[in-house]
Scaffold this motif. Structure first.
Motif, PDB file in Angstrom:
ATOM      1  N   LYS A   1      40.501  34.377  -9.854  1.00 25.96           N
ATOM      2  CA  LYS A   1      41.380  35.114 -10.755  1.00 25.96           C
ATOM      3  C   LYS A   1      40.566  36.225 -11.417  1.00 25.96           C
ATOM      4  CE  LYS A   1      43.713  30.728 -11.515  1.00 25.96           C
ATOM      5  NZ  LYS A   1      44.075  29.637 -12.457  1.00 25.96           N
ATOM      6  N   PRO A   2      41.196  37.325 -11.812  1.00 23.40           N
ATOM      7  CA  PRO A   2      40.448  38.420 -12.443  1.00 23.40           C
ATOM      8  C   PRO A   2      39.680  37.945 -13.675  1.00 23.40           C
ATOM      9  CG  PRO A   2      42.655  39.133 -11.869  1.00 23.40           C
ATOM     10  CD  PRO A   2      42.625  37.651 -11.641  1.00 23.40           C
ATOM     11  N   LEU A   3      38.423  38.360 -13.756  1.00 17.00           N
ATOM     12  CA  LEU A   3      37.546  37.989 -14.858  1.00 17.00           C
ATOM     13  C   LEU A   3      36.972  39.268 -15.462  1.00 17.00           C
ATOM     14  CD1 LEU A   3      35.975  35.867 -16.509  1.00 17.00           C
ATOM     15  CD2 LEU A   3      34.331  35.744 -14.628  1.00 17.00           C
ATOM     16  N   ILE A   4      37.385  39.587 -16.678  1.00 15.24           N
ATOM     17  CA  ILE A   4      36.989  40.827 -17.341  1.00 15.24           C
ATOM     18  C   ILE A   4      36.024  40.503 -18.475  1.00 15.24           C
ATOM     19  CG2 ILE A   4      37.812  42.940 -18.448  1.00 15.24           C
ATOM     20  CD1 ILE A   4      39.034  42.398 -15.665  1.00 15.24           C
ATOM     21  N   ALA A   5      34.874  41.175 -18.508  1.00 19.94           N
ATOM     22  CA  ALA A   5      33.922  41.011 -19.606  1.00 19.94           C
ATOM     23  C   ALA A   5      34.154  42.121 -20.631  1.00 19.94           C
ATOM     24  CB  ALA A   5      32.490  41.063 -19.098  1.00 19.94           C
ATOM     25  N   ALA A   6      34.416  41.739 -21.870  1.00 20.24           N
ATOM     26  CA  ALA A   6      34.558  42.692 -22.973  1.00 20.24           C
ATOM     27  C   ALA A   6      33.262  42.650 -23.767  1.00 20.24           C
ATOM     28  CB  ALA A   6      35.752  42.314 -23.854  1.00 20.24           C
ATOM     29  N   VAL A   7      32.463  43.716 -23.652  1.00 18.74           N
ATOM     30  CA  VAL A   7      31.102  43.709 -24.190  1.00 18.74           C
ATOM     31  C   VAL A   7      30.993  44.591 -25.425  1.00 18.74           C
ATOM     32  CG1 VAL A   7      28.687  44.249 -23.719  1.00 18.74           C
ATOM     33  CG2 VAL A   7      30.108  43.229 -21.927  1.00 18.74           C
ATOM     34  N   ASP A   8      30.616  43.952 -26.521  1.00 17.85           N
ATOM     35  CA  ASP A   8      30.334  44.651 -27.773  1.00 17.85           C
ATOM     36  C   ASP A   8      28.914  44.290 -28.177  1.00 17.85           C
ATOM     37  OD1 ASP A   8      30.728  46.152 -30.091  1.00 17.85           O
ATOM     38  OD2 ASP A   8      31.537  44.448 -31.213  1.00 17.85           O
ATOM     39  N   GLY A   9      28.188  45.236 -28.761  1.00 20.74           N
ATOM     40  CA  GLY A   9      26.831  44.928 -29.189  1.00 20.74           C
ATOM     41  C   GLY A   9      25.926  44.652 -28.008  1.00 20.74           C
ATOM     42  N   VAL A  10      24.999  43.689 -28.188  1.00 22.97           N
ATOM     43  CA  VAL A  10      23.970  43.471 -27.178  1.00 22.97           C
ATOM     44  C   VAL A  10      24.467  42.622 -26.016  1.00 22.97           C
ATOM     45  CG1 VAL A  10      22.085  43.700 -28.829  1.00 22.97           C
ATOM     46  CG2 VAL A  10      23.037  41.435 -28.375  1.00 22.97           C
ATOM     47  N   ALA A  11      24.036  43.026 -24.818  1.00 24.73           N
ATOM     48  CA  ALA A  11      24.145  42.214 -23.607  1.00 24.73           C
ATOM     49  C   ALA A  11      22.755  42.285 -22.991  1.00 24.73           C
ATOM     50  CB  ALA A  11      25.208  42.744 -22.664  1.00 24.73           C
ATOM     51  N   PHE A  12      21.883  41.379 -23.417  1.00 24.10           N
ATOM     52  CA  PHE A  12      20.466  41.428 -23.060  1.00 24.10           C
ATOM     53  C   PHE A  12      20.112  40.279 -22.118  1.00 24.10           C
ATOM     54  CE2 PHE A  12      18.186  44.002 -26.623  1.00 24.10           C
ATOM     55  CZ  PHE A  12      19.086  45.041 -26.441  1.00 24.10           C
TER      56      PHE A  12
ATOM     57  N   ARG B   1      29.308  50.790 -29.123  1.00 18.53           N
ATOM     58  CA  ARG B   1      28.012  50.317 -29.622  1.00 18.53           C
ATOM     59  C   ARG B   1      27.391  49.260 -28.704  1.00 18.53           C
ATOM     60  NH1 ARG B   1      30.144  46.910 -34.942  1.00 18.53           N
ATOM     61  NH2 ARG B   1      31.195  45.227 -33.803  1.00 18.53           N
ATOM     62  N   ALA B   2      27.934  49.088 -27.510  1.00 19.63           N
ATOM     63  CA  ALA B   2      27.355  48.139 -26.558  1.00 19.63           C
ATOM     64  C   ALA B   2      25.976  48.615 -26.125  1.00 19.63           C
ATOM     65  CB  ALA B   2      28.265  47.974 -25.342  1.00 19.63           C
ATOM     66  N   ARG B   3      25.082  47.656 -25.952  1.00 20.33           N
ATOM     67  CA  ARG B   3      23.730  47.949 -25.477  1.00 20.33           C
ATOM     68  C   ARG B   3      23.350  46.916 -24.426  1.00 20.33           C
ATOM     69  NH1 ARG B   3      19.866  47.163 -29.662  1.00 20.33           N
ATOM     70  NH2 ARG B   3      21.406  45.943 -30.824  1.00 20.33           N
ATOM     71  N   PHE B   4      22.867  47.410 -23.300  1.00 22.75           N
ATOM     72  CA  PHE B   4      22.498  46.541 -22.186  1.00 22.75           C
ATOM     73  C   PHE B   4      20.991  46.618 -21.967  1.00 22.75           C
ATOM     74  CE2 PHE B   4      26.798  48.044 -21.658  1.00 22.75           C
ATOM     75  CZ  PHE B   4      27.506  46.951 -21.191  1.00 22.75           C
ATOM     76  N   CYS B   5      20.384  45.491 -21.636  1.00 24.57           N
ATOM     77  CA  CYS B   5      18.939  45.494 -21.410  1.00 24.57           C
ATOM     78  C   CYS B   5      18.542  44.332 -20.515  1.00 24.57           C
ATOM     79  CB  CYS B   5      18.194  45.396 -22.745  1.00 24.57           C
ATOM     80  SG  CYS B   5      16.387  45.372 -22.581  1.00 24.57           S
ATOM     81  N   MET B   6      17.857  44.638 -19.427  1.00 25.20           N
ATOM     82  CA  MET B   6      17.221  43.610 -18.614  1.00 25.20           C
ATOM     83  C   MET B   6      15.886  43.279 -19.275  1.00 25.20           C
ATOM     84  SD  MET B   6      18.840  42.433 -16.008  1.00 25.20           S
ATOM     85  CE  MET B   6      20.521  42.690 -15.443  1.00 25.20           C
TER      86      MET B   6
ATOM     87  N   TYR C   1      11.761  46.726 -14.604  1.00 28.51           N
ATOM     88  CA  TYR C   1      10.353  46.874 -14.959  1.00 28.51           C
ATOM     89  C   TYR C   1      10.160  47.480 -16.346  1.00 28.51           C
ATOM     90  CZ  TYR C   1       9.315  45.881 -10.031  1.00 28.51           C
ATOM     91  OH  TYR C   1       9.223  45.293  -8.801  1.00 28.51           O
ATOM     92  N   SER C   2      11.032  48.386 -16.740  1.00 25.72           N
ATOM     93  CA  SER C   2      10.878  49.025 -18.048  1.00 25.72           C
ATOM     94  C   SER C   2      11.422  48.154 -19.168  1.00 25.72           C
ATOM     95  CB  SER C   2      11.611  50.373 -18.072  1.00 25.72           C
ATOM     96  OG  SER C   2      13.026  50.184 -18.026  1.00 25.72           O
ATOM     97  N   ALA C   3      12.394  47.311 -18.871  1.00 28.65           N
ATOM     98  CA  ALA C   3      13.069  46.482 -19.882  1.00 28.65           C
ATOM     99  C   ALA C   3      13.592  47.353 -21.026  1.00 28.65           C
ATOM    100  CB  ALA C   3      12.145  45.388 -20.412  1.00 28.65           C
ATOM    101  N   ARG C   4      14.042  48.555 -20.684  1.00 26.21           N
ATOM    102  CA  ARG C   4      14.551  49.452 -21.714  1.00 26.21           C
ATOM    103  C   ARG C   4      16.033  49.213 -21.975  1.00 26.21           C
ATOM    104  NH1 ARG C   4      17.645  53.787 -19.977  1.00 26.21           N
ATOM    105  NH2 ARG C   4      17.613  54.246 -17.745  1.00 26.21           N
ATOM    106  N   GLU C   5      16.492  49.659 -23.117  1.00 29.63           N
ATOM    107  CA  GLU C   5      17.897  49.521 -23.466  1.00 29.63           C
ATOM    108  C   GLU C   5      18.727  50.641 -22.833  1.00 29.63           C
ATOM    109  OE1 GLU C   5      18.756  49.053 -27.588  1.00 29.63           O
ATOM    110  OE2 GLU C   5      17.137  47.616 -27.928  1.00 29.63           O
ATOM    111  N   VAL C   6      19.929  50.293 -22.456  1.00 33.00           N
ATOM    112  CA  VAL C   6      20.890  51.249 -21.906  1.00 33.00           C
ATOM    113  C   VAL C   6      22.084  51.275 -22.843  1.00 33.00           C
ATOM    114  CG1 VAL C   6      22.449  51.734 -19.986  1.00 33.00           C
ATOM    115  CG2 VAL C   6      20.154  50.826 -19.530  1.00 33.00           C
ATOM    116  N   GLY C   7      22.364  52.450 -23.401  1.00 30.43           N
ATOM    117  CA  GLY C   7      23.509  52.590 -24.287  1.00 30.43           C
ATOM    118  C   GLY C   7      24.815  52.612 -23.516  1.00 30.43           C
ATOM    119  N   ALA C   8      25.906  52.596 -24.255  1.00 27.61           N
ATOM    120  CA  ALA C   8      27.229  52.482 -23.636  1.00 27.61           C
ATOM    121  C   ALA C   8      27.528  53.636 -22.691  1.00 27.61           C
ATOM    122  CB  ALA C   8      28.297  52.384 -24.724  1.00 27.61           C
ATOM    123  N   GLN C   9      27.237  54.857 -23.107  1.00 28.93           N
ATOM    124  CA  GLN C   9      27.574  55.995 -22.260  1.00 28.93           C
ATOM    125  C   GLN C   9      26.728  56.036 -20.988  1.00 28.93           C
ATOM    126  OE1 GLN C   9      30.144  57.936 -22.511  1.00 28.93           O
ATOM    127  NE2 GLN C   9      30.817  56.987 -24.419  1.00 28.93           N
TER     128      GLN C   9
END
Length: 270
Positions: free
Chosen positions: A100-111, A129-134, A165-173
């Protein structure tokens, strides 16, 4: 025996299930208990015929900060870690096979593993204001929860290397530009947009959705002949479905289809 408080919240409303990671005091950091509860919830929702789509989100001002660092470190046995990861990975397998469709609604950090969790959804709708980071490299770890599989398929191999490798943050845009997020919306509207998308997709043919998902999941492993054969097998099943018969009849009567992708107004698109 003491029962620990639940780490997730589950609500079901008119065919839409909302799964909320609920440890806001820890930015919804993942624990062994949370993995188990999420897996149980997904298996339950898959069996529930009244549920046709799922929204995955986090409590408070974060999606998920990753694995709980407070539980890391110290002396560990490799065999124990592997066994634990195999158990945790059952959740990712359940998400990959979810019909079934599974939608992630991401606010703030997704690290870290929280980023991996979002990538395992069918779509990511993010707030401004979502921020993604490996973040794995920050604590001396490699990617897990399928990130080494999903991330290169979303952003390409070279960019995946850079993000890991950088483990840097990625902003929403930037996440939008890289294809990590399907859409970005203001904080006050992103959740409603994610819910609207999930409710719309709930009107899809469940069989067509899942067969398409399986076809896409194999597209980088199959050669053209195998993919064509898989498409033909899927169409042979779907063309005889009651959903397709009803859709064809609606088309002949010039009625609106049961399923339409919900288009946001131009001012909402980021």
């Amino acid at each position: 025996m003491t029962t620990l408080p639940s780490t997730i919240e589950l609500t079901i409303d008119d065919g839409l299930a909302t799964l909320t990671l609920s440890r806001p005091e820890r930015k919804n950091a993942l624990t062994v208990q949370m993995f188990a509860e999420l897996l149980d919830a997904l298996l339950h929702l898959r069996r529930n015929p009244d549920v046709r789509a799922v929204l995955l989100t986090g409590a408070g001002d974060a999606f998920c900060s990753g694995g709980d660092v407070n539980n890391m470190g110290g002396s560990v046995e490799a065999t124990n870690v592997r066994a634990s990861m195999v158990e945790n990975n059952r959740l990712l397998s359940a998400m990959a096979d979810f019909d079934k469709p599974l939608i992630a609604a991401v606010d703030g950090v997704a690290f870290g593993a929280g980023f991996s969790l979002a990538l395992a959804a069918d779509f990511v709708i993010a707030s401004e204001r979502a921020r993604f980071c490996m973040a794995f490299a920050r604590v001396g770890l490699g990617p897990d929860l399928g990130a080494s599989f999903t991330l290169p398929r979303v952003v390409g191999l070279q960019r995946a290397k850079e993000l890991l490798y950088s483990a840097r943050e990625v902003g929403a845009q930037e996440a939008l530009a890289l294809g990590i997020a399907l859409e970005v919306h203001p904080v006050e509207r992103f959740r409603a947009r994610a819910e609207a998308l999930a409710r719309s997709m709930a009107n899809m043919s469940t069989a067509a959705f899942f067969m398409t998902k399986r076809l896409l999941g194999r597209t980088f492993e199959n050669d053209l002949a195998a993919q064509l054969d898989a498409e033909a097998a899927a169409q042979a099943v779907l063309l005889g479905s009651s959903y397709t018969r009803d859709a064809s009849a609606r088309f002949a009567r010039k009625e609106a289809p049961r399923y339409q992708w919900p288009q946001p107004s131009p001012v909402e698109v980021q």
